[in-house]
Design a protein around this motif. Sequence first.
Motif, short mmCIF file in Angstrom:
data_model
loop_
_atom_site.label_atom_id
_atom_site.label_comp_id
_atom_site.label_asym_id
_atom_site.label_seq_id
_atom_site.Cartn_x
_atom_site.Cartn_y
_atom_site.Cartn_z
N VAL A 109 1.20 -1.43 -0.55
CA VAL A 109 0.42 -0.04 -0.12
C VAL A 109 0.45 1.29 -0.08
CG1 VAL A 109 -1.91 1.64 1.16
CG2 VAL A 109 -1.89 -1.25 1.18
N PHE A 110 1.89 1.05 0.72
CA PHE A 110 2.53 2.15 1.14
C PHE A 110 3.75 2.83 -0.29
CE2 PHE A 110 7.33 4.27 1.63
CZ PHE A 110 7.17 5.05 2.87
N ASP A 111 3.53 1.68 -1.42
CA ASP A 111 4.89 1.92 -2.01
C ASP A 111 4.05 2.31 -3.79
OD1 ASP A 111 6.66 1.34 -1.10
OD2 ASP A 111 7.00 -1.08 -1.39
N GLN A 112 2.25 1.93 -3.42
CA GLN A 112 1.63 2.18 -4.18
C GLN A 112 1.10 3.60 -4.30
OE1 GLN A 112 -1.46 -0.70 -5.20
NE2 GLN A 112 0.15 -2.10 -6.10
N MET A 113 1.24 4.16 -3.00
CA MET A 113 0.80 5.33 -2.65
C MET A 113 0.90 6.44 -3.63
SD MET A 113 0.42 5.50 2.03
CE MET A 113 0.14 8.03 1.54
N LEU A 114 0.19 7.27 -3.87
CA LEU A 114 0.95 8.72 -5.00
C LEU A 114 1.05 10.16 -3.75
CD1 LEU A 114 -1.86 8.26 -7.72
CD2 LEU A 114 0.68 7.73 -7.92
N GLU A 115 0.37 9.75 -3.04
CA GLU A 115 1.26 11.03 -2.30
C GLU A 115 1.09 10.72 -0.24
OE1 GLU A 115 -0.70 15.33 -0.85
OE2 GLU A 115 -2.17 14.07 -1.78
N THR A 116 2.00 10.90 -0.50
CA THR A 116 2.80 10.34 1.25
C THR A 116 2.26 11.54 1.94
OG1 THR A 116 4.48 9.86 0.48
CG2 THR A 116 3.53 7.89 0.75
N ASP A 117 2.67 11.73 3.37
CA ASP A 117 3.28 12.65 4.19
C ASP A 117 3.82 11.75 5.42
OD1 ASP A 117 0.82 10.98 5.64
OD2 ASP A 117 -0.60 12.57 5.32
N ILE A 118 3.95 13.64 6.44
CA ILE A 118 4.03 11.88 7.87
C ILE A 118 3.99 11.23 8.23
CG2 ILE A 118 3.41 14.13 8.91
CD1 ILE A 118 6.55 12.10 9.44
N VAL A 119 2.55 10.88 8.19
CA VAL A 119 1.62 9.93 8.97
C VAL A 119 2.17 8.65 8.44
CG1 VAL A 119 -0.26 9.04 9.36
CG2 VAL A 119 -0.26 11.17 9.75
N SER A 120 2.30 8.34 6.30
CA SER A 120 2.20 7.55 5.58
C SER A 120 3.56 7.17 6.57
CB SER A 120 2.52 8.08 4.18
OG SER A 120 0.99 8.77 3.95
N TRP A 121 5.13 7.72 6.32
CA TRP A 121 5.82 6.45 6.64
C TRP A 121 6.11 6.43 8.14
CZ3 TRP A 121 10.18 7.19 3.31
CH2 TRP A 121 10.14 7.18 2.64
N THR A 122 5.69 7.53 9.02
CA THR A 122 5.61 7.16 10.48
C THR A 122 5.25 5.65 10.49
OG1 THR A 122 5.88 9.61 11.17
CG2 THR A 122 4.95 7.87 13.05
N SER A 123 3.84 5.24 9.95
CA SER A 123 2.89 4.38 9.82
C SER A 123 4.19 3.03 9.66
CB SER A 123 1.35 4.89 9.45
OG SER A 123 0.87 5.36 9.87
N MET A 124 4.26 3.39 8.11
CA MET A 124 4.89 1.86 7.79
C MET A 124 6.64 1.57 8.71
SD MET A 124 4.18 0.35 5.91
CE MET A 124 5.01 -0.99 6.18
N ILE A 125 7.37 2.33 9.27
CA ILE A 125 8.37 2.57 10.22
C ILE A 125 7.26 1.64 11.22
CG2 ILE A 125 9.27 3.57 12.40
CD1 ILE A 125 9.44 6.00 9.36
N ALA A 126 6.46 2.13 12.23
CA ALA A 126 6.18 1.91 12.73
C ALA A 126 5.44 0.31 13.53
CB ALA A 126 4.70 2.57 13.70
N GLY A 127 4.56 0.27 11.60
CA GLY A 127 4.71 -1.17 11.22
C GLY A 127 5.20 -2.16 11.25
N TYR A 128 6.69 -1.61 10.58
CA TYR A 128 8.21 -3.04 10.68
C TYR A 128 8.12 -2.80 12.26
CZ TYR A 128 9.85 -2.69 5.71
OH TYR A 128 9.05 -2.71 4.19
N GLY A 129 8.85 -2.07 13.30
CA GLY A 129 8.74 -2.45 14.44
C GLY A 129 7.88 -3.02 15.61
N GLN A 130 6.58 -2.95 15.21
CA GLN A 130 5.71 -3.54 15.17
C GLN A 130 5.61 -5.41 14.82
OE1 GLN A 130 1.68 -1.80 14.01
NE2 GLN A 130 2.41 -0.50 15.89
N ASN A 131 6.39 -5.60 13.80
CA ASN A 131 6.26 -6.79 13.43
C ASN A 131 7.75 -7.54 13.25
OD1 ASN A 131 3.69 -8.36 12.24
ND2 ASN A 131 3.72 -5.63 11.60
#
Length: 971
Positions: free
Chosen positions: A151-173
């Motif tokens: 989902v992150f890679d296919q986003m045409l536009e990202t914001d700070i929430v996008s990056w933070t959510s993905m970083i947190a997702g990696y950490g959670q897993n």
Amino acid sequence: MIGLLFQTLRCRSNFRIFSATIPGFGSLSQSKISRINNVMHASRLSVAQPQIHRDNVSFLDISEDIYTLCKQGKLTEALHILYEMDQQGIWLGCRTYSNLLQECAKLKSVANAKLLHAHIIGSGDKTDIYIDNGLINMYSKCGDVMSARLVFDQMLETDIVSWTSMIAGYGQNERNEDALKLFCRMLCAGIKPGLFTFTAVLRACLSHMAFGLGKTVHALAVKTGMELDVSVGNGLVVLYAKCMKIEDARQVFEEMNERDSASWNIMIVTYAQHGFEKEALNLFCVMQHENITPTHISFVSILTICASSGALQEGKQIHAHIIKKGFELHTFVLNLLVTMYSKCGSLDDARNMFDKMPERDKIAWTAMIATYAQNDYTKEALELFVQMQEADMKLDEVTLATVLTACGSPETLQHGKEMHAYMVKVTVEPGIYGENALVTMYGKAGSIESARKVFDRMQNRDRISWNAMIAGYWQTGNDEEALKLFQLMLQTGMELDHITFTCVLGACANLEALEWGSLVHATIIKVGCALNVPASNAIITMYAKCRRIEAAQKMFQTLSSRDLISWNAMITGYEQNGYGEDALKFMCQMQRLGMKSNVYTFISVLSSCASLAALEQGKQVCACIIKTGFYSEVSVGNTLVTMYAKCGKIEDSRMVFDKMANKNVITWNAMIARYAQHGYGMEALRLFEEMQSLGIKPDQITFIGVLSACSHVGLLDEGRCYFNSMRCDHGITPTVEHYACMVDLFGRAGRLEEAEEFIQKMPFPPGALMWRTLLGACRIHGNIEMGERAAEHLLEVEPRDAASYVLLSNIYASAGRWDDRAKVIKMMKDRDLKKEPGRSWIEVKNRIHSFVTEDRSHPQTTDIYAKLDDLMSKIKQVGYLPDMNFVLHDVEEEKKHYSLCHHSEKLAISFGLISTPSGTSIRIMKNLRVCGDCHTATKFISKIVGREIILRDSNRFHHFKDGLCSCRDYW
């Protein structure tokens, strides 16, 4: 509904049913259909292009209904409404989808998440960055981090929430490395991190122990002003603490503008986990001073510290706070209080807490049993175990293993075996925890074969299993087996810890295996345990026992943190290696630094005083013992008995013995041996008889003292009787030491042929001790022929024992066989063996003054020699004649006379006479046997100066008074 959907969508042929059931997929482009197929691939779902049209309509009340259902956890009903609205062509808005995404995340339902994602894709152009961020969060919390990244890679536009959510997702897993890489990519993209970004990245740094990147994050947080936030500050403190940067952690903590209770707890736990008990307690006090309400985590940490450091008073204060804050109602806090009181040695308080508990769980029972077990109250531990069974409390492996710890001694081995049988009877299959407890119990109880049987049967062994078995071998004196098992452990690739190294180094120390010990030291450095205090202390002890005191001292000096055991190890090392003065200096230095001494400190220092015959310093140490309350300890009393006796004060030794409220067999052995050493054979035998009348069973050591007493006073027949009674009356098999005592008894009495015959009839091959004893007797009585035979046997057994060569050379010298003596001396030189020089010393005003023959290094040499010349002149006038047989060099008569007059004993006596008040006793110590001429001269000196002279040589004490010696010239 969801179940029906999944059943329906299992194959491609059911798409028509799918499109009929879930309307809303009108006029989708082929690319959107492809995206849906990608999302549904994990569930084997795919769609074709439907021909259904929908209108975009929004109803707030319907959205609210869906929102309410989501809050109630009714995801299925919410999805049903969503599908109904889609069927009617109604668009419910991003908020509705967001609520559904959050609910999927809570339920961690990947299947529902993919269905919902498919709906979102099929909704046309109504999705936005808000929805995509929700999808990332949902997939991450469902454990499908790959879909989140898609989902992150296919986003045409990202914001700070996008990056933070993905970083947190990696950490959670637990994909921390990917989280850190993405953060670096974020920085390169020029995205400014936010508060939650820092929190997520710090968690990843912590899990990955990425200290360097953590420092970079810290710098960025400072630059953006985020480091002042509580969550970021707490994250930095935890990261630095885990990376062993305690000072950095404290600095961050101090610089935080705002701290919550978690901040204080983190810092307190950090100090507790890294051994800074005092700092943790101080921080807890400051926390309360600043009106920060402690939590149960605070109390758990502080109680654990009080337990580990034995801080009973602080623990009681914490208990009062717990009552005040109302935490005493929590069972786990009560369990901790029981543990704290028990580890602080306050068993009554521990039991009082246990009895007051309104409800006792299995942990409480186990904690109280462990309390009794750890304090050697085996009976009480077993009684409590029975009460636990009567209370119908379910038993498990942990409880049974705890009971086994109470049986770890030879006296309680039978109880341990019964517990083992009980475990089998009630079919409690022991897991690795119980098996480890069995190995430990059998090892500590001395049944090493049983321990090994359990160990060999274990299908799965962990580090504790190996440590327990190695410790068992070490503690039972099977040091070689301990090292062999350590080699096997290394071959398995098992992780090593400080317990492993402590046991292995202990075995190396006992074997004096310096090469092995050095290799283990290198391994400790390699695996990073060198900073561990217990391992470092074991290294110090190993080097000291291997007579490498310089290496031990170097290790001590490199320690950044030293505990009492560290100091005791060095003091004991100095004492064991003959550096008694250094041991005393070390204790003084230790006291200046505020370190409190314990029983082991005092025992080592008293032993040093005994070795040096430093009576005055021994008295000062005794005063410290009384002041600190250790005087009642049996081991301290035993050491005092020995110290006073070795300092020549046999009367004070007996006074300490008589005042001891509790005596064990070691106490009686010490007093008997000291009487024997002073030549009071009859007193030693009377004490032995008294010991038996009181029902105290003698052991092997007792009879060594008894036989020595007979030897020193020539009680030949009595010695024979006591030797025979060992086996017949007391069931004690004589060892090599007892046979050596009998050889010494025959030898001193001049019965050399009988001594040699006794050796030949021994039930085991004679070792070095036996032949050395016979050789010494031959030296006394001048039997050259037998001395040569004894020396031949001795040198076969110990070819590098310099003392053996010296004894033989002295025999030749006394007989005037200088050529033979020269040959022996040449053999010593060829084999690089050195004779220990004769040395005498005396304590005056708390200082030890040492002398060798013809010594002129003392500052008062002129006065010493003047006094000695005067003494020699006077004693010659009353009948003293120098005995030239004790000059062991082939020199002229004048030179012989000069050398004989300036032996180390005579120099020490001369110094004592000019340095101590008239009428006081003089105490001289010598490292070798006193020579016959000095013995005769000292008798004359004692008479003309009217003072008692007490001389301790390597064999015994001589008390000279009024021209007589306590040995009655039988020595």
